[in-house]
Design a protein around this motif. Structure first.
Motif, mmCIF file in Angstrom:
data_model
loop_
_atom_site.group_PDB
_atom_site.id
_atom_site.type_symbol
_atom_site.label_atom_id
_atom_site.label_comp_id
_atom_site.label_asym_id
_atom_site.label_seq_id
_atom_site.Cartn_x
_atom_site.Cartn_y
_atom_site.Cartn_z
ATOM 1 N N LYS A 190 0.939 -0.926 0.031
ATOM 2 C CA LYS A 190 0.039 -0.046 0.087
ATOM 3 C C LYS A 190 1.000 1.139 -0.128
ATOM 4 O O LYS A 190 2.049 1.338 0.240
ATOM 5 C CB LYS A 190 -0.984 0.097 1.204
ATOM 6 C CG LYS A 190 -2.131 -1.180 1.139
ATOM 7 C CD LYS A 190 -2.820 -0.757 2.423
ATOM 8 C CE LYS A 190 -4.192 -1.662 2.488
ATOM 9 N NZ LYS A 190 -5.022 -1.327 3.686
ATOM 10 N N GLU A 191 0.433 2.168 -0.258
ATOM 11 C CA GLU A 191 1.007 3.716 -0.397
ATOM 12 C C GLU A 191 1.757 3.723 1.155
ATOM 13 O O GLU A 191 2.905 4.496 1.103
ATOM 14 C CB GLU A 191 0.097 4.734 -0.508
ATOM 15 C CG GLU A 191 -0.384 4.996 -1.922
ATOM 16 C CD GLU A 191 -1.568 6.139 -2.207
ATOM 17 O OE1 GLU A 191 -1.811 6.863 -1.293
ATOM 18 O OE2 GLU A 191 -1.899 6.051 -3.249
ATOM 19 N N ASP A 192 1.255 3.447 2.303
ATOM 20 C CA ASP A 192 1.789 3.344 3.574
ATOM 21 C C ASP A 192 2.876 2.563 3.736
ATOM 22 O O ASP A 192 3.566 2.483 4.721
ATOM 23 C CB ASP A 192 0.610 3.555 4.601
ATOM 24 C CG ASP A 192 -0.100 2.193 4.792
ATOM 25 O OD1 ASP A 192 0.550 1.244 4.193
ATOM 26 O OD2 ASP A 192 -1.048 2.219 5.489
ATOM 27 N N GLY A 193 3.287 1.630 2.849
ATOM 28 C CA GLY A 193 4.427 0.614 2.833
ATOM 29 C C GLY A 193 3.635 -0.751 3.576
ATOM 30 O O GLY A 193 4.725 -1.816 3.273
ATOM 31 N N GLN A 194 2.576 -0.698 3.832
ATOM 32 C CA GLN A 194 2.105 -2.085 4.274
ATOM 33 C C GLN A 194 2.016 -2.884 3.077
ATOM 34 O O GLN A 194 1.470 -2.911 2.281
ATOM 35 C CB GLN A 194 0.673 -1.830 4.894
ATOM 36 C CG GLN A 194 0.275 -3.252 5.532
ATOM 37 C CD GLN A 194 -1.211 -3.265 5.894
ATOM 38 O OE1 GLN A 194 -1.784 -2.170 5.587
ATOM 39 N NE2 GLN A 194 -1.648 -4.157 6.363
ATOM 40 N N ALA A 195 2.770 -4.278 3.425
ATOM 41 C CA ALA A 195 2.721 -5.303 2.322
ATOM 42 C C ALA A 195 1.526 -6.156 2.759
ATOM 43 O O ALA A 195 1.074 -6.508 3.540
ATOM 44 C CB ALA A 195 3.984 -6.205 2.706
ATOM 45 N N ILE A 196 0.788 -6.134 1.496
ATOM 46 C CA ILE A 196 -0.402 -6.876 1.266
ATOM 47 C C ILE A 196 -0.252 -8.391 0.471
ATOM 48 O O ILE A 196 -0.769 -9.321 0.607
ATOM 49 C CB ILE A 196 -1.514 -5.882 0.249
ATOM 50 C CG1 ILE A 196 -1.572 -4.542 1.188
ATOM 51 C CG2 ILE A 196 -2.728 -6.682 0.182
ATOM 52 C CD1 ILE A 196 -2.529 -4.917 2.572
ATOM 53 N N ILE A 197 0.487 -8.190 -0.844
ATOM 54 C CA ILE A 197 0.779 -9.251 -1.441
ATOM 55 C C ILE A 197 2.289 -9.471 -1.493
ATOM 56 O O ILE A 197 3.029 -8.573 -1.671
ATOM 57 C CB ILE A 197 0.242 -8.918 -3.019
ATOM 58 C CG1 ILE A 197 -1.308 -8.592 -2.979
ATOM 59 C CG2 ILE A 197 0.292 -10.087 -3.810
ATOM 60 C CD1 ILE A 197 -2.235 -9.601 -2.707
ATOM 61 N N ASP A 198 2.613 -10.830 -1.232
ATOM 62 C CA ASP A 198 4.032 -11.321 -1.341
ATOM 63 C C ASP A 198 4.392 -11.369 -2.706
ATOM 64 O O ASP A 198 3.727 -11.178 -3.771
ATOM 65 C CB ASP A 198 4.408 -12.549 -0.637
ATOM 66 C CG ASP A 198 3.807 -13.643 -1.138
ATOM 67 O OD1 ASP A 198 3.518 -13.826 -2.379
ATOM 68 O OD2 ASP A 198 3.695 -14.766 -0.343
ATOM 69 N N GLU A 199 5.914 -11.845 -2.943
ATOM 70 C CA GLU A 199 6.413 -11.771 -4.515
ATOM 71 C C GLU A 199 5.737 -12.965 -5.153
ATOM 72 O O GLU A 199 5.800 -12.878 -6.525
ATOM 73 C CB GLU A 199 7.839 -11.794 -4.216
ATOM 74 C CG GLU A 199 8.626 -13.313 -3.593
ATOM 75 C CD GLU A 199 8.541 -13.203 -2.137
ATOM 76 O OE1 GLU A 199 8.731 -14.214 -1.594
ATOM 77 O OE2 GLU A 199 8.256 -12.231 -1.360
ATOM 78 N N HIS A 200 5.142 -13.747 -4.754
ATOM 79 C CA HIS A 200 4.576 -15.098 -5.379
ATOM 80 C C HIS A 200 3.104 -14.487 -5.778
ATOM 81 O O HIS A 200 2.247 -15.595 -6.223
ATOM 82 C CB HIS A 200 4.625 -16.364 -4.546
ATOM 83 C CG HIS A 200 6.089 -16.584 -4.085
ATOM 84 N ND1 HIS A 200 6.807 -17.005 -4.937
ATOM 85 C CD2 HIS A 200 6.549 -16.522 -2.964
ATOM 86 C CE1 HIS A 200 7.975 -17.235 -4.477
ATOM 87 N NE2 HIS A 200 7.978 -16.903 -3.110
ATOM 88 N N GLY A 201 2.630 -13.413 -5.391
ATOM 89 C CA GLY A 201 1.375 -13.104 -5.678
ATOM 90 C C GLY A 201 0.172 -13.414 -4.611
ATOM 91 O O GLY A 201 -0.890 -13.484 -4.989
ATOM 92 N N GLN A 202 1.084 -13.886 -3.735
ATOM 93 C CA GLN A 202 -0.177 -14.432 -2.477
ATOM 94 C C GLN A 202 -0.355 -13.551 -1.403
ATOM 95 O O GLN A 202 0.354 -12.593 -1.091
ATOM 96 C CB GLN A 202 0.395 -15.606 -1.690
ATOM 97 C CG GLN A 202 0.802 -16.732 -2.464
ATOM 98 C CD GLN A 202 -0.471 -17.355 -3.278
ATOM 99 O OE1 GLN A 202 -1.451 -17.792 -2.580
ATOM 100 N NE2 GLN A 202 -0.526 -17.471 -4.692
ATOM 101 N N ARG A 203 -1.566 -13.440 -1.087
ATOM 102 C CA ARG A 203 -2.120 -12.541 0.201
ATOM 103 C C ARG A 203 -1.250 -12.887 1.309
ATOM 104 O O ARG A 203 -1.110 -13.589 1.879
ATOM 105 C CB ARG A 203 -3.536 -12.589 0.299
ATOM 106 C CG ARG A 203 -4.130 -11.350 1.314
ATOM 107 C CD ARG A 203 -5.604 -11.309 1.243
ATOM 108 N NE ARG A 203 -5.817 -10.415 2.076
ATOM 109 C CZ ARG A 203 -7.102 -9.989 2.351
ATOM 110 N NH1 ARG A 203 -8.106 -10.505 1.582
ATOM 111 N NH2 ARG A 203 -7.660 -9.185 3.078
ATOM 112 N N ILE A 204 -0.979 -11.631 1.925
ATOM 113 C CA ILE A 204 -0.037 -11.682 3.319
ATOM 114 C C ILE A 204 -1.310 -11.380 4.336
ATOM 115 O O ILE A 204 -1.841 -10.294 4.385
ATOM 116 C CB ILE A 204 0.937 -10.591 3.268
ATOM 117 C CG1 ILE A 204 2.070 -10.985 2.422
ATOM 118 C CG2 ILE A 204 1.555 -10.615 4.863
ATOM 119 C CD1 ILE A 204 3.101 -9.859 2.253
ATOM 120 N N GLU A 205 -1.490 -12.177 5.128
ATOM 121 C CA GLU A 205 -2.614 -12.243 6.181
ATOM 122 C C GLU A 205 -1.907 -11.692 7.574
ATOM 123 O O GLU A 205 -0.922 -11.702 8.019
ATOM 124 C CB GLU A 205 -3.190 -13.380 6.445
ATOM 125 C CG GLU A 205 -3.843 -13.974 5.453
ATOM 126 C CD GLU A 205 -5.188 -13.318 4.839
ATOM 127 O OE1 GLU A 205 -5.567 -12.597 5.494
ATOM 128 O OE2 GLU A 205 -5.362 -13.523 3.612
#
Length: 141
Positions: free
Chosen positions: A126-141
């Motif tokens: 996200k714009e604030d730097g929060q990781a949402i999707i990893d390098e494999h295209g998987q959602r980070i919970e």
């Protein structure tokens, strides 16, 4: 032509993040800047219905004339609240995204992941730097 529509406000970080998540799936949506081109009454009613929300749940309070208009008053009917949203489109909460898999008010922006027809194609922050999707295209919970 795309099969995804986003009712977008480019001044809103959540809306920008949602648009970026759509694009991260390799798709370019139809972008409707609803403050410039508000939906017609029937379209707004259908969007609310398709989101599965009440009219009050789709009302945006922050940064709008919500308080000035006393829209928290429970005596306003849904029809009256819709009239206010059509007169003051800033009262429509955003972003609303429509895909073949459903319609969502995407707050937070990750809500869009539930209805995208294609998977994410890489890492996303996200714009604030929060990781949402990893390098494999998987959602980070």
């Amino acid at each position: 032509m795309t099969d995804i529509i986003i009712y977008h406000n480019p001044a809103c970080g959540t809306s920008r993040n949602t648009l970026a998540l759509i694009r991260n799936s390799g798709q370019e949506p139809t972008i409707i800047e609803y403050l410039k081109t508000p939906p017609e009454r029937d379209t707004l009613i259908q969007l609310i219905r398709d989101c599965g929300l009440s009219v009050r749940e789709i009302l945006r309070q922050k940064g709008t004339p919500y308080e000035e208009l006393h829209l928290g008053d429970p005596t306003w009917t849904d029809e009256q609240l819709i009239d206010f949203m059509l007169e003051h489109p800033i009262l429509i909460n955003r972003p609303i995204v429509v895909t073949p898999r459903g319609t969502r008010l995407c707050r937070p922006s990750e809500q869009v992941l539930e209805i995208l027809p294609r998977p994410q194609q890489g890492a996303f922050r996200k714009e604030d730097g929060q990781a949402i999707i990893d390098e494999h295209g998987q959602r980070i919970e």
